[in-house]
Design a protein around this motif. Structure first.
Motif, PDB file in Angstrom:
ATOM      1  N   SER A  84       0.606  -1.064  -0.047  1.00 58.05           N
ATOM      2  CA  SER A  84      -0.071  -0.116  -0.097  1.00 58.05           C
ATOM      3  C   SER A  84       0.783   1.225   0.251  1.00 58.05           C
ATOM      4  O   SER A  84       0.142   2.472  -0.299  1.00 58.05           O
ATOM      5  CB  SER A  84      -0.937  -0.194   1.088  1.00 58.05           C
ATOM      6  N   VAL A  85       2.208   1.049   0.347  1.00 57.00           N
ATOM      7  CA  VAL A  85       3.087   2.302   0.395  1.00 57.00           C
ATOM      8  C   VAL A  85       4.298   1.985   0.095  1.00 57.00           C
ATOM      9  O   VAL A  85       4.795   0.983   0.014  1.00 57.00           O
ATOM     10  CB  VAL A  85       2.978   3.113   1.796  1.00 57.00           C
ATOM     11  N   ASP A  86       5.335   3.353  -0.200  1.00 54.58           N
ATOM     12  CA  ASP A  86       6.551   2.916  -0.726  1.00 54.58           C
ATOM     13  C   ASP A  86       7.479   3.062   0.554  1.00 54.58           C
ATOM     14  O   ASP A  86       8.774   3.074   0.252  1.00 54.58           O
ATOM     15  CB  ASP A  86       7.010   3.609  -1.775  1.00 54.58           C
ATOM     16  N   GLY A  87       6.951   3.362   1.654  1.00 54.39           N
ATOM     17  CA  GLY A  87       7.732   3.409   2.761  1.00 54.39           C
ATOM     18  C   GLY A  87       8.401   2.181   3.668  1.00 54.39           C
ATOM     19  O   GLY A  87       9.012   2.538   4.785  1.00 54.39           O
ATOM     20  N   PHE A  88       8.134   1.025   3.149  1.00 53.22           N
ATOM     21  CA  PHE A  88       8.372  -0.165   3.888  1.00 53.22           C
ATOM     22  C   PHE A  88      10.192   0.152   3.826  1.00 53.22           C
ATOM     23  O   PHE A  88      10.641  -0.435   4.781  1.00 53.22           O
ATOM     24  CB  PHE A  88       8.003  -1.512   3.049  1.00 53.22           C
ATOM     25  N   ALA A  89      10.699   0.305   2.810  1.00 47.91           N
ATOM     26  CA  ALA A  89      12.108   0.266   2.596  1.00 47.91           C
ATOM     27  C   ALA A  89      12.738   1.563   2.971  1.00 47.91           C
ATOM     28  O   ALA A  89      13.957   1.626   3.052  1.00 47.91           O
ATOM     29  CB  ALA A  89      12.480   0.079   1.400  1.00 47.91           C
ATOM     30  N   SER A  90      12.189   2.757   3.480  1.00 44.85           N
ATOM     31  CA  SER A  90      12.429   4.009   3.498  1.00 44.85           C
ATOM     32  C   SER A  90      13.260   4.178   4.884  1.00 44.85           C
ATOM     33  O   SER A  90      12.990   3.285   5.861  1.00 44.85           O
ATOM     34  CB  SER A  90      11.664   5.039   3.119  1.00 44.85           C
ATOM     35  N   VAL A  91      13.679   5.344   5.321  1.00 42.19           N
ATOM     36  CA  VAL A  91      14.344   5.575   6.238  1.00 42.19           C
ATOM     37  C   VAL A  91      13.725   6.472   7.269  1.00 42.19           C
ATOM     38  O   VAL A  91      13.815   6.635   8.519  1.00 42.19           O
ATOM     39  CB  VAL A  91      15.794   6.039   6.535  1.00 42.19           C
ATOM     40  N   GLY A  92      12.699   7.473   6.601  1.00 38.36           N
ATOM     41  CA  GLY A  92      12.080   8.342   7.399  1.00 38.36           C
ATOM     42  C   GLY A  92      10.602   7.836   7.963  1.00 38.36           C
ATOM     43  O   GLY A  92      10.128   6.964   7.311  1.00 38.36           O
ATOM     44  N   ALA A  93      10.381   8.658   9.250  1.00 42.68           N
ATOM     45  CA  ALA A  93       9.102   8.115   9.719  1.00 42.68           C
ATOM     46  C   ALA A  93       8.197   9.221   9.720  1.00 42.68           C
ATOM     47  O   ALA A  93       8.254  10.361  10.411  1.00 42.68           O
ATOM     48  CB  ALA A  93       9.321   7.488  11.318  1.00 42.68           C
ATOM     49  N   PRO A  94       7.152   9.032   9.120  1.00 37.14           N
ATOM     50  CA  PRO A  94       6.045  10.355   8.929  1.00 37.14           C
ATOM     51  C   PRO A  94       5.177  10.087   9.979  1.00 37.14           C
ATOM     52  O   PRO A  94       4.648   9.060  10.126  1.00 37.14           O
ATOM     53  CB  PRO A  94       5.514  10.174   7.493  1.00 37.14           C
ATOM     54  N   LEU A  95       5.420  11.134  11.087  1.00 39.02           N
ATOM     55  CA  LEU A  95       4.501  11.087  12.519  1.00 39.02           C
ATOM     56  C   LEU A  95       3.481  12.133  12.515  1.00 39.02           C
ATOM     57  O   LEU A  95       4.152  13.213  11.867  1.00 39.02           O
ATOM     58  CB  LEU A  95       5.622  10.758  13.574  1.00 39.02           C
ATOM     59  N   ILE A  96       2.676  12.147  13.225  1.00 38.48           N
ATOM     60  CA  ILE A  96       1.592  13.027  13.511  1.00 38.48           C
ATOM     61  C   ILE A  96       2.119  13.517  14.947  1.00 38.48           C
ATOM     62  O   ILE A  96       1.733  12.785  16.017  1.00 38.48           O
ATOM     63  CB  ILE A  96       0.365  12.620  13.577  1.00 38.48           C
ATOM     64  N   ILE A  97       2.784  14.601  15.183  1.00 38.98           N
ATOM     65  CA  ILE A  97       3.321  15.028  16.524  1.00 38.98           C
ATOM     66  C   ILE A  97       2.506  16.431  16.852  1.00 38.98           C
ATOM     67  O   ILE A  97       2.772  17.456  15.860  1.00 38.98           O
ATOM     68  CB  ILE A  97       4.763  15.317  16.589  1.00 38.98           C
ATOM     69  N   GLY A  98       1.800  16.452  17.793  1.00 37.34           N
ATOM     70  CA  GLY A  98       1.062  17.703  18.115  1.00 37.34           C
ATOM     71  C   GLY A  98       0.059  18.047  16.971  1.00 37.34           C
ATOM     72  O   GLY A  98      -0.177  19.428  16.791  1.00 37.34           O
TER      73      GLY A  98
END
Length: 449
Positions: free
Chosen positions: A145-159
Motif C-alpha cells: 500500500s505504500v513505498d515507505g517499507f524500505a525507507s528511512v524516514g518516519a512520517p509521524l503526527i506530532i501535536g
C-alpha cells in the motif's frame, strides 16, 4: 550503475560513490518478495543471532499474519512476544504519540529486533521506536500500500502536525505474495496511487535543481522511474490483484524506498502531491474525521498536481515572462510577509510548527527575503530566464486525465470528491499545502504564473 536501477538485489548492503558525487549506503541486507516469505524470517533472525523478537501488529494484521509469524518464531526456538497496538476511540490507528508510547511500554531490555507486521502506519511507528531504542527493524508488509517499507524516514503526527523524522531502514523485508494478494483491493490500489505520485515528485525535484541548484541524483531518480514503470507496465495485473501484479507493485514500492535511502531524504518519491495529502490528513485529524488511505490521497493529489503542470507547460517563454512581470507589478507575488500570513491563516493551532518548517520561526522574524529561497528577489528573473528548461520538466508529467484513468483502472479514486474532500478544502489546500514542507514544487512555481 544506471543499467541496474530497475533491480533490487545489486543495491542491498551496498556502499559506493555515485556519479552525483555522494557516497550512498543501503543498510537493507535482504529483501524477500515471494510466496512463503513469512517462513524466511525466523531462520534469518536465528542466523543473525536475534533470539528475542517483538512482533508489532494491530488487531487486523495480527490475525492476517502476526499469529502465524509468532508461532513460526516459537517453533524455531526464538523468544517472541506480540504487541497488538490498540485503536483509538474512532477505531483507527495513527503514527502518533499515543501509538509510540504503546509500543515503548512493550519494550523490554532483552528485545533485539522488532518486526513490523502491517502496512505504512505500523511500519512508521516501529521504525521510529527501533531507531530511538537501538533495536533492529524487520519489515513484514501485509499490503502493498505504500513505498515507505524500505525507507528511512518516519512520517509521524506530532501535536497534530505531520512531520518526517529520521529513523531506521529495515534490515530485512519479508513480503509474502500470498499474504499481499489477500489484501483489500483498496489497499492495493493505494499502493498504485503512491507510485503514480512519482511522476509529479520527480518533476518537483527537477524544478528544485533547475531553480535553486538543489542536489540531484540521477541514479535515485532513475530507480524511482524504473519502479514506476514496473507498476504502469503491470497495471492490469495490479488491478486484478494477482500475485504477479502484487509482486511488481511491491518491487516498484521497494525500489522507490531504496531511492530515498540513497539520498537520505524523500525528494525522489515525494513532492507536492504528498504535501497536499499531508494537509488533508492534518485537517481530517483536526475535524476528527476518519482517516483516508495514504496512497489513495497521493494518487488523487497527483492528478491535481498534473493539472498544474499541464497549465504551466502550455505557457510560452514570452507568456511566462509576462505572467511573472504582472505578479511583480501587482504586488501579488511570494514574499516573507505573504507566506507568514498564509501559514497563520491556513494552519491555525499548528501554524508555529509550519512557520518553523519554512524558516519563518521566531528566530527568522527579521530574516531578509533572500534567506527564504521561495521568496528570493532573484527568483522571478530566474524563472523567466530558464523557462524553456522549466517547460520541458512540465511536459514530462502525464496529463491529469492519463493519471486519473490509470488510477481508475487500478480500482482507486481519482478525484477529490471521491475521497470526501469538499471543494472548499481542496481550494484551501491548493493555496497553502505548499508550506507543509520547505521544498520547491509546482504549487510554489504557480504562485508566479
Amino acid at each position: 550503475m544506471l543499467e541496474q536501477a530497475g533491480e533490487i538485489q545489486p543495491w542491498l548492503g551496498a556502499s559506493f560513490v555515485c556519479g552525483c558525487g555522494q557516497e550512498h549506503t543501503v543498510p537493507i541486507r535482504s529483501v524477500v518478495i515471494e510466496r512463503g516469505a513469512l517462513a524466511a524470517l525466523p531462520p534469518y533472525a536465528a542466523e543473525r543471532g536475534y533470539s528475542e523478537l517483538l512482533i508489532v501488529a494491530d488487531r487486523r494484521t495480527m490475525e492476517a499474519a502476526g499469529e502465524e509469524l509468532l508461532q513460526r518464531c516459537k517453533a524455531a526456538s526464538l523468544q517472541a512476544q506480540a504487541c497488538v497496538l490498540a485503536e483509538d476511540e474512532r477505531g483507527e490507528l495513527a503514527a502518533d504519540e499515543r501509538a509510540i508510547v504503546q509500543l515503548m511500554l512493550h519494550m523490554t531490555p532483552g528485545v533485539q529486533a522488532i518486526a513490523a507486521v502491517g502496512s505504512g502506519t505500523i511500519h512508521d511507528i516501529v521504525r521510529f521506536v527501533a531507531h530511538r531504542t537501538g533495536r533492529v527493524f524487520l519489515s513484514v508488509p501485509t499490503a502493498p500500500s505504500v513505498d515507505g517499507f524500505a525507507s528511512v524516514g518516519a512520517p509521524l503526527i506530532i501535536g497534530g502536525f505531520k512531520q518526517t523524522i529520521p529513523a531506521s531502514a529495515p534490515e530485512a523485508i519479508f513480503a509474502d505474495l500470498q499474504l499481499l494478494a489477500r489484501a483489500p483491493q483498496a489497499m492495493i490500489a493505494a499502493g498504485f496511487g503512491d507510485m503514480l505520485g512519482k511522476y509529479t515528485a520527480l518533476a518537483d525535484w527537477q524544478l528544485g535543481r533547475e531553480l535553486f541548484g538543489e542536489p540531484y541524483c540521477e541514479l535515485a531518480a532513475e530507480m524511482t522511474r524504473q519502479g514506476l514503470a514496473l507498476c504502469m507496465d503491470h497495471a492490469e495485473e495490479i488491478a486484478a490483484g494477482t500475485e504477479l501484479g502484487v509482486r511488481k507493485l511491491m518491487e516498484g514500492l521497494t525500489l522507490s524506498g531504496i531511492s530515498m535511502l540513497l539520498v537520505g531524504h524523500s525528494r525522489p518519491a515525494s513532492g507536492g502531491e504528498h504535501h497536499l495529502s499531508h494537509f488533508w490528513e492534518m485537517r481530517f485529524i483536526q475535524q476528527r474525521r476518519r482517516a483516508l488511505l495514504h496512497g489513495a490521497k497521493v494518487g488523487v493529489a497527483a492528478v491535481q498536481m498534473a493539472a498544474l503542470y499541464e497549465a504551466a507547460a502550455g505557457l510560452t517563454r514570452e507568456a511566462a515572462a509576462e505572467a511573472v512581470a504582472a505578479r511583480l507589478a501587482s504586488g501579488d507575488a511570494p514574499s516573507v510577509e505573504r507566506m507568514r500570513a498564509q501559514i497563520e491563516a491556513g494552519y491555525g493551532t499548528i501554524a508555529q510548527q509550519v512557520l518553523a518548517e519554512n524558516g519563518l520561526g521566531a528566530a527568522a522574524d527579521s530574516a531578509p527575503a533572500a534567506s527564504v529561497p521561495a521568496a528570493s528577489p532573484q527568483l522571478p528573473q530566474r524563472i523567466a530566464a530558464r523557462w524553456d528548461a522549466i517547460r520541458e520538466i512540465c511536459r514530462s508529467v502525464p496529463s491529469p486525465q492519463e493519471l486519473a484513468d490509470a488510477l481508475r483502472r487500478a480500482g482507486g479514486p481519482a478525484a477529490a470528491e471521491e475521497l470526501g474532500i469538499e471543494p472548499e478544502l481542496l481550494a484551501e489546500s491548493l493555496r497553502v499545502a505548499k508550506y507543509v514542507r520547505n521544498r520547491y514544487t509546482i504549487m510554489r512555481l504557480c504562485e508566479w504564473l
